[in-house]
Design an enzyme around this catalytic site. Sequence first.
Site, PDB file in Angstrom:
ATOM      1  N   LYS A  34       0.837  -1.212   0.000  1.00 51.09           N
ATOM      2  CA  LYS A  34       0.000   0.000   0.000  1.00 51.09           C
ATOM      3  C   LYS A  34       0.863   1.249   0.000  1.00 51.09           C
ATOM      4  O   LYS A  34       0.419   2.326   0.415  1.00 51.09           O
ATOM      5  CB  LYS A  34      -0.933  -0.001   1.226  1.00 51.09           C
ATOM      6  CG  LYS A  34      -1.867  -1.208   1.292  1.00 51.09           C
ATOM      7  CD  LYS A  34      -2.843  -1.226   0.129  1.00 51.09           C
ATOM      8  CE  LYS A  34      -3.696  -2.495   0.147  1.00 51.09           C
ATOM      9  NZ  LYS A  34      -4.467  -2.653  -1.115  1.00 51.09           N
ATOM     10  N   ARG A  35       2.095   1.095  -0.423  1.00 49.58           N
ATOM     11  CA  ARG A  35       3.059   2.194  -0.512  1.00 49.58           C
ATOM     12  C   ARG A  35       3.208   2.900   0.839  1.00 49.58           C
ATOM     13  O   ARG A  35       3.401   4.097   0.937  1.00 49.58           O
ATOM     14  CB  ARG A  35       2.663   3.197  -1.607  1.00 49.58           C
ATOM     15  CG  ARG A  35       2.421   2.569  -2.988  1.00 49.58           C
ATOM     16  CD  ARG A  35       3.597   1.712  -3.444  1.00 49.58           C
ATOM     17  NE  ARG A  35       3.409   1.186  -4.803  1.00 49.58           N
ATOM     18  CZ  ARG A  35       3.140  -0.098  -5.100  1.00 49.58           C
ATOM     19  NH1 ARG A  35       3.027  -1.007  -4.124  1.00 49.58           N
ATOM     20  NH2 ARG A  35       3.001  -0.479  -6.345  1.00 49.58           N
ATOM     21  N   LEU A  76      -5.813   6.727   1.724  1.00 46.25           N
ATOM     22  CA  LEU A  76      -6.982   7.314   1.053  1.00 46.25           C
ATOM     23  C   LEU A  76      -8.117   6.306   0.918  1.00 46.25           C
ATOM     24  O   LEU A  76      -9.295   6.697   0.877  1.00 46.25           O
ATOM     25  CB  LEU A  76      -6.573   7.828  -0.333  1.00 46.25           C
ATOM     26  CG  LEU A  76      -5.542   8.962  -0.344  1.00 46.25           C
ATOM     27  CD1 LEU A  76      -5.016   9.191  -1.757  1.00 46.25           C
ATOM     28  CD2 LEU A  76      -6.141  10.249   0.220  1.00 46.25           C
ATOM     29  N   GLU A 124       4.681  14.821   5.875  1.00 44.27           N
ATOM     30  CA  GLU A 124       4.439  15.275   7.260  1.00 44.27           C
ATOM     31  C   GLU A 124       5.210  14.388   8.239  1.00 44.27           C
ATOM     32  O   GLU A 124       5.783  14.873   9.215  1.00 44.27           O
ATOM     33  CB  GLU A 124       2.934  15.256   7.548  1.00 44.27           C
ATOM     34  CG  GLU A 124       2.201  16.288   6.710  1.00 44.27           C
ATOM     35  CD  GLU A 124       0.700  16.329   6.953  1.00 44.27           C
ATOM     36  OE1 GLU A 124       0.060  15.259   6.900  1.00 44.27           O
ATOM     37  OE2 GLU A 124       0.178  17.427   7.205  1.00 44.27           O
ATOM     38  N   GLU A 144      -2.372  17.057  -1.712  1.00 40.05           N
ATOM     39  CA  GLU A 144      -3.683  17.254  -1.072  1.00 40.05           C
ATOM     40  C   GLU A 144      -4.629  18.082  -1.936  1.00 40.05           C
ATOM     41  O   GLU A 144      -5.815  17.776  -2.047  1.00 40.05           O
ATOM     42  CB  GLU A 144      -3.507  17.938   0.298  1.00 40.05           C
ATOM     43  CG  GLU A 144      -3.084  17.006   1.415  1.00 40.05           C
ATOM     44  CD  GLU A 144      -1.574  16.769   1.489  1.00 40.05           C
ATOM     45  OE1 GLU A 144      -0.859  17.121   0.525  1.00 40.05           O
ATOM     46  OE2 GLU A 144      -1.129  16.216   2.501  1.00 40.05           O
ATOM     47  N   ARG A 147      -6.350  16.141  -4.501  1.00 40.62           N
ATOM     48  CA  ARG A 147      -7.245  15.099  -3.972  1.00 40.62           C
ATOM     49  C   ARG A 147      -8.498  15.665  -3.320  1.00 40.62           C
ATOM     50  O   ARG A 147      -9.313  14.924  -2.784  1.00 40.62           O
ATOM     51  CB  ARG A 147      -6.523  14.242  -2.933  1.00 40.62           C
ATOM     52  CG  ARG A 147      -5.245  13.604  -3.391  1.00 40.62           C
ATOM     53  CD  ARG A 147      -5.435  12.243  -4.010  1.00 40.62           C
ATOM     54  NE  ARG A 147      -4.131  11.712  -4.386  1.00 40.62           N
ATOM     55  CZ  ARG A 147      -3.778  11.372  -5.619  1.00 40.62           C
ATOM     56  NH1 ARG A 147      -4.640  11.457  -6.612  1.00 40.62           N
ATOM     57  NH2 ARG A 147      -2.568  10.915  -5.870  1.00 40.62           N
ATOM     58  N   GLY A 152      -3.303  17.539   7.278  1.00 39.63           N
ATOM     59  CA  GLY A 152      -3.857  17.390   8.633  1.00 39.63           C
ATOM     60  C   GLY A 152      -2.858  16.839   9.619  1.00 39.63           C
ATOM     61  O   GLY A 152      -3.183  16.618  10.781  1.00 39.63           O
TER      62      GLY A 152
HETATM   63  C1  1HE Z   1      -2.640   3.688  -1.400  1.00 39.75           C
HETATM   64  C2  1HE Z   1      -2.133   4.991  -1.296  1.00 39.75           C
HETATM   65  C3  1HE Z   1      -2.724   5.845  -0.353  1.00 39.75           C
HETATM   66  C4  1HE Z   1      -1.039   3.947  -2.821  1.00 39.75           C
HETATM   67  N1  1HE Z   1      -3.743   5.366   0.379  1.00 39.75           N
HETATM   68  N2  1HE Z   1      -3.663   3.255  -0.653  1.00 39.75           N
HETATM   69  N3  1HE Z   1      -1.211  11.000  -1.034  1.00 39.75           N
HETATM   70  C5  1HE Z   1      -1.378  10.747  -2.321  1.00 39.75           C
HETATM   71  O1  1HE Z   1      -2.168  11.380  -2.985  1.00 39.75           O
HETATM   72  C6  1HE Z   1      -0.495   9.684  -2.909  1.00 39.75           C
HETATM   73  C7  1HE Z   1      -1.323   8.582  -3.521  1.00 39.75           C
HETATM   74  N4  1HE Z   1      -0.464   7.539  -4.061  1.00 39.75           N
HETATM   75  C8  1HE Z   1       0.237   7.686  -5.225  1.00 39.75           C
HETATM   76  O2  1HE Z   1       0.292   8.727  -5.842  1.00 39.75           O
HETATM   77  C9  1HE Z   1       0.949   6.468  -5.726  1.00 39.75           C
HETATM   78  O3  1HE Z   1       0.325   5.326  -5.179  1.00 39.75           O
HETATM   79  C10 1HE Z   1       2.463   6.413  -5.393  1.00 39.75           C
HETATM   80  C11 1HE Z   1       3.199   7.478  -6.187  1.00 39.75           C
HETATM   81  C12 1HE Z   1       2.712   6.602  -3.914  1.00 39.75           C
HETATM   82  C13 1HE Z   1       2.992   5.002  -5.785  1.00 39.75           C
HETATM   83  O4  1HE Z   1       2.654   4.736  -7.115  1.00 39.75           O
HETATM   84  P1  1HE Z   1       2.685   3.229  -7.648  1.00 39.75           P
HETATM   85  O5  1HE Z   1       2.381   3.252  -9.115  1.00 39.75           O
HETATM   86  O6  1HE Z   1       3.928   2.555  -7.188  1.00 39.75           O
HETATM   87  O7  1HE Z   1       1.519   2.461  -6.840  1.00 39.75           O
HETATM   88  P2  1HE Z   1      -0.073   2.441  -7.094  1.00 39.75           P
HETATM   89  O8  1HE Z   1      -0.377   1.464  -8.189  1.00 39.75           O
HETATM   90  O9  1HE Z   1      -0.636   3.797  -7.230  1.00 39.75           O
HETATM   91  O10 1HE Z   1      -0.610   1.855  -5.733  1.00 39.75           O
HETATM   92  C14 1HE Z   1      -0.259   0.558  -5.291  1.00 39.75           C
HETATM   93  C15 1HE Z   1      -1.203   0.174  -4.194  1.00 39.75           C
HETATM   94  O11 1HE Z   1      -0.999   1.067  -3.086  1.00 39.75           O
HETATM   95  C16 1HE Z   1      -2.651   0.322  -4.569  1.00 39.75           C
HETATM   96  O12 1HE Z   1      -3.370  -0.633  -3.827  1.00 39.75           O
HETATM   97  P3  1HE Z   1      -3.972  -1.988  -4.524  1.00 39.75           P
HETATM   98  O13 1HE Z   1      -4.687  -2.646  -3.391  1.00 39.75           O
HETATM   99  O14 1HE Z   1      -4.845  -1.500  -5.632  1.00 39.75           O
HETATM  100  O15 1HE Z   1      -2.772  -2.732  -5.006  1.00 39.75           O
HETATM  101  C17 1HE Z   1      -2.999   1.686  -4.077  1.00 39.75           C
HETATM  102  O16 1HE Z   1      -4.374   1.878  -3.829  1.00 39.75           O
HETATM  103  C18 1HE Z   1      -2.223   1.717  -2.801  1.00 39.75           C
HETATM  104  N5  1HE Z   1      -1.953   3.082  -2.355  1.00 39.75           N
HETATM  105  N6  1HE Z   1      -1.130   5.129  -2.177  1.00 39.75           N
HETATM  106  C19 1HE Z   1      -4.172   4.111   0.217  1.00 39.75           C
HETATM  107  N7  1HE Z   1      -2.283   7.097  -0.135  1.00 39.75           N
HETATM  108  C20 1HE Z   1      -3.736  13.781   7.804  1.00 39.75           C
HETATM  109  S1  1HE Z   1      -4.064  14.432   6.294  1.00 39.75           S
HETATM  110  C21 1HE Z   1      -2.856  13.882   5.224  1.00 39.75           C
HETATM  111  C22 1HE Z   1      -3.251  14.197   3.815  1.00 39.75           C
HETATM  112  C23 1HE Z   1      -2.661  13.262   2.824  1.00 39.75           C
HETATM  113  O17 1HE Z   1      -1.737  12.546   3.107  1.00 39.75           O
HETATM  114  S2  1HE Z   1      -3.354  13.232   1.294  1.00 39.75           S
HETATM  115  C24 1HE Z   1      -2.707  11.774   0.564  1.00 39.75           C
HETATM  116  C25 1HE Z   1      -1.785  12.144  -0.429  1.00 39.75           C
END
Ligand code: 1HE
Length: 270
Positions: A34-35, A76, A124, A144, A147, A152
């Site tokens: 889940k990265r 997410l 963070e 953020e 999205r 937070g």
């Molecule tokens: C996740 C998440 C996640 C991956 N929550 N499951 N954060 C983001 O907007 C970043 C979102 N993630 C990404 O942009 C990409 O996943 C990555 C650049 C980190 C990695 O890319 P990649 O191509 O290696 O992986 P992927 O195919 O996107 O994801 C692989 C799996 O990880 C997949 O799950 P699967 O069950 O389908 O295999 C994804 O759903 C899962 N995954 N990132 C949940 N973030 C207190 S407030 C804080 C505010 C924030 O942090 S906003 C979040 C910003």
Amino acid sequence: MAQHHPAFSFTNVTVTQDQEDDGIWVATLNRASKRNALDAATIEELIELFSKAPRLGAKAIVLAAAGDHFCAGLDLIEHHDEDRSPADFMHVCLRWHEAFNKMEYGGVPVIAALHGAVVGGGLELASSAHVRVADESTYFALPEGQRGLFTGGGATIRVADLVGKSRMIDMMLTGRVYQGQEAMDVGLMQYLVSGSSFDKAMELARRAAANLPLSNFAICSAVSHMQNMSALDAAYCEAVIAGVVNTQPDARARLDAFAKKTAARVRPND
Ligand code: 1HE
């Protein structure tokens, strides 16, 4: 040889220490599939880790992550599935703050070994460490805005502190990604290595762990507290802390060595 630390039986964070028990711990985020997205359970593990570490004799903690990415931020999918109320999410954020404040103010040096994505809540988390080491694969972003979210987990405090308010706002508005030397130049990390960020973080942890624990406690707690104070109060607090730290009995041997000219001198890098 590293072994699991007996004080912790976590699911998402693996805590190891050397068999020699040199006080250097490695905490590894291990939800690579889940990265290393931060779900509520991981945050609870981080709270327990960073609450107990100062009292269990940790001298330094390397914060690392399994897989290709350090941390993808807020889980997410969990957030989507839970369909949280404003009050629910406020409490989620308060737990994040609990974890990250324990890290930053706990008094144990935390060295983050970064690679791949360090984004959103992952940044963070990283910004709560005392030292950040990045490798060539490391990149930073605050997605953020894209999205439909807002930070937070303390980015408005710590990321703004590292890069300045205007850069942080730009990162959130435009999704700007920083990496490599540019990320160094804006202050996102202190070290950029061409090899392994983990190896460099271990080297730095060993160096920090050679300091007296009370000195490190002050460095990794008092500096952060003082940043929150007026200059007048911070100066007062600094004098009180220095009164305690600079007279610690354990420092006598180090001062003796300096007086006898056997202690290492400070020299420029080769
Ligand atoms: C996740 C998440 C996640 C991956 N929550 N499951 N954060 C983001 O907007 C970043 C979102 N993630 C990404 O942009 C990409 O996943 C990555 C650049 C980190 C990695 O890319 P990649 O191509 O290696 O992986 P992927 O195919 O996107 O994801 C692989 C799996 O990880 C997949 O799950 P699967 O069950 O389908 O295999 C994804 O759903 C899962 N995954 N990132 C949940 N973030 C207190 S407030 C804080 C505010 C924030 O942090 S906003 C979040 C910003």
